[in-house]
Design an enzyme around this catalytic site. Structure first.
Site, PDB file in Angstrom:
ATOM      1  N   GLU A  36      43.585 -27.637   3.839  1.00  0.00           N
ATOM      2  CA  GLU A  36      43.688 -26.245   4.289  1.00  0.00           C
ATOM      3  C   GLU A  36      44.814 -25.495   3.553  1.00  0.00           C
ATOM      4  O   GLU A  36      45.723 -24.940   4.165  1.00  0.00           O
ATOM      5  CB  GLU A  36      43.921 -26.203   5.800  1.00  0.00           C
ATOM      6  N   TYR A  59      38.152 -36.223  17.255  1.00  0.00           N
ATOM      7  CA  TYR A  59      39.301 -35.326  17.430  1.00  0.00           C
ATOM      8  C   TYR A  59      39.596 -35.212  18.927  1.00  0.00           C
ATOM      9  O   TYR A  59      38.879 -34.521  19.659  1.00  0.00           O
ATOM     10  CB  TYR A  59      39.009 -33.952  16.824  1.00  0.00           C
ATOM     11  N   TRP A 115      45.755 -33.955  17.651  1.00  0.00           N
ATOM     12  CA  TRP A 115      46.473 -32.741  17.261  1.00  0.00           C
ATOM     13  C   TRP A 115      47.062 -32.110  18.517  1.00  0.00           C
ATOM     14  O   TRP A 115      46.384 -31.999  19.537  1.00  0.00           O
ATOM     15  CB  TRP A 115      45.532 -31.768  16.552  1.00  0.00           C
TER      16      TRP A 115
END
Length: 515
Positions: free
Chosen positions: A293, A371, A421
């Protein structure tokens, strides 16, 4: 037990474990013996005729056999790591009370014969300590819980736009400035809410050495990640000369900053200095540089093109001079990943296939499967629901090796990992809720053969949750969120799977063609 052993046979009787039982440890397994005495709160004096720990190099390196009979209990591993995995299985054979730090040590171990080994060499979990800092004690606890589930890699995400968490000699402002932000977002960024509370923290070199040493005692590897050349606003806030004209602070909003490193001599020297220090602290063969990113806007404004593959190659060459290999997110495949680089494939399942077909070792961690910041149900009580729906069953059914790979290509898939995250996890209690029991499911997915059974897992999970209770884990109940789990002050932004798949197709369109 979770993960379920490859083979287990129940025999008659029990082995009585108490403080007077002797322990005999082979050369090479003495460290496991010390750990086991501490874990069981039991002296287990040296001697024969009780518990025996053996190393047999003819076994798989992390494989083990556990044989428990009324008169003896023996764990034989292919290495000290194998003996340690067997010792974790022994802990699960004991009643949950044995996992607590109080109470009498007087337990019956059922007589069993277990033969076990992992399917994958890389069984990992990534912990983001950049978005929300986690004190050392919480990281050590996180390692304990991961090791209890036979995971063997902690991928530690140390820096990002929202915070720099590692001190670097000669660069003091990285931690005096880059480790702190004046506020954080409350919930998903589409709502533009701000909590107005300063947040920060960083690890000293001694802190990191403690984390590494503790992980080693659990036969786990810590793979550090310092994200570069993007996700660097915290570093540029500390040292503006590393950027492209940005003069501002550490990022307070979630998402991706457009403020990246410049690629001049000073910035490149900075990156090499950072990696040198990281190599000095972390013995891991792989050193993460992120590489994900990274908006090229500032570079393009300066007339630079094709800058990131060049930068990645420079860092790979420097790491190679230190005897290390570069570890980066799957964006490093665009423009050609350096030879020997290992890829963390996160943008859906396709990057795992691309990396393996190009001959790169790859760790499979697709966002739509592993995730753990993604929401666990559509219950309105779920805290800050973001991403696609990712249930316990979804995680369990994760297959690290995508279909269609040849055996030679599949051999490049080192294994899989879950990613935690922490934009919406401000403390260890929140991390617990989002991570468990889904990490239990991931642990079985990367340990057991492909024919594992979700139905079997669910029959074993309730007993396992009583172990997590004993360990003080704030896991999500199988019945759903409790009223106090909700975060009405931090609203989320759920996403549908079709919508996310469309995004991923667009995001990976520039990957090399391997079909």
């Amino acid at each position: 037990m979770i993960p379920q052993p490859v083979s287990i046979t129940r025999n008659d009787g029990f082995f009585h474990l108490n403080p007077a039982v002797p322990l005999d440890a082979d050369p090479g397994s003495e460290g496991v013996a010390t750990w086991l005495r501490n874990a069981l709160r039991c002296p287990l004096p040296p001697g024969r005729g009780g518990v025996t720990l053996r190393v047999d190099p003819s076994k798989p390196i992390e494989g083990y056999a556990l044989t428990c009979a009324p008169a003896s209990l023996e764990i034989t591993g292919g290495s000290a790591a194998g003996v340690f995995r067997g010792a974790q299985t022994l802990r699960q054979l004991l009643p949950p009370a044995a996992l607590r730090r109080a109470g009498a040590v007087d337990w019956n171990v059922p007589a069993v014969t277990i033969t076990d080994q992992p399917r994958f060499a890389w069984r990992g979990v990534m912990l983001d300590v950049a978005r929300h800092f986690m004190p050392v004690a919480d990281v050590l606890r996180f390692l304990d819980l991961a090791a209890f589930h036979k995971l063997n890699v902690l991928h530690l995400h140390l820096t990002d736009d929202q915070g720099w968490r590692v001190e670097i000699p000669g660069w003091p402002r990285l931690t005096s400035v880059g480790a702190w932000r004046p506020s954080s977002m409350l919930g998903a960024r589409v709502h533009a809410r701000d909590d107005g509370r300063p947040h920060g923290g960083f690890y000293t070199t001694d802190d990191l050495r403690e984390i590494v040493a503790y992980a080693a005692s659990l036969h786990m590897t810590v793979v550090p990640e310092v994200d570069m050349p993007g996700h660097m606003q915290a570093a540029v806030a500390a040292y503006p000369e590393l950027g492209n004209g940005f003069r501002g602070g550490v990022r307070t909003t979630w998402g991706i900053s457009s403020h990246v490193l410049n690629l001049g001599d000073e910035a490149m020297a900075f990156c090499r200095a950072v990696l040198d220090h990281v190599c000095d602290v972390f013995p891991s063969e792989l050193i993460g540089i992120g590489g994900d990113e990274c908006p090229p806007d500032e570079w393009e404004g300066l007339g630079l093109s094709g800058a990131q593959p060049w930068f990645t190659a420079q860092m790979a060459e420097h790491l190679a001079s230190r005897g290390r290999r570069l570890y980066g997110w799957d964006e490093i495949l665009t423009g050609g990943a350096p030879p020997g680089a290992v890829v963390a494939a996160w943008r859906g399942p396709r990057p795992t296939t691309v990396a393996a077909r190009l001959g790169h070792d790859v760790v499979s961690c697709p966002d739509i499967a592993v995730y753990l910041d993604y929401r666990q149900s559509d219950d309105p009580g779920e805290p800050t629901p973001v991403g696609t729906l990712l249930t316990l069953e979804d995680v369990y059914r994760f297959q690290p090796v995508p279909p269609g790979l040849t055996p030679e290509e599949a051999a490049h898939v080192l294994g899989g990992q879950a990613n935690v995250w922490t934009e919406h996890m401000e403390n260890a209690r929140r991390v617990d809720y989002m991570t468990y029991p889904r990490l239990c499911a991931l642990a079985e997915a990367v340990w057991d053969p492909p024919g594992r059974s979700y139905e079997s897992f669910m029959t074993r999970l309730p007993e396992h949750l009583s172990r997590l209770d004993a360990l003080g884990v704030n896991y999500r109940p199988l019945t759903g969120p409790r009223p106090w789990d909700a975060r009405p002050d931090a609203p989320g932004n759920p996403q549908t799977l079709p919508g996310r798949l469309a995004q991923l197709a667009e995001m990976t369109a520039n990957l090399p063609k391997t079909d």
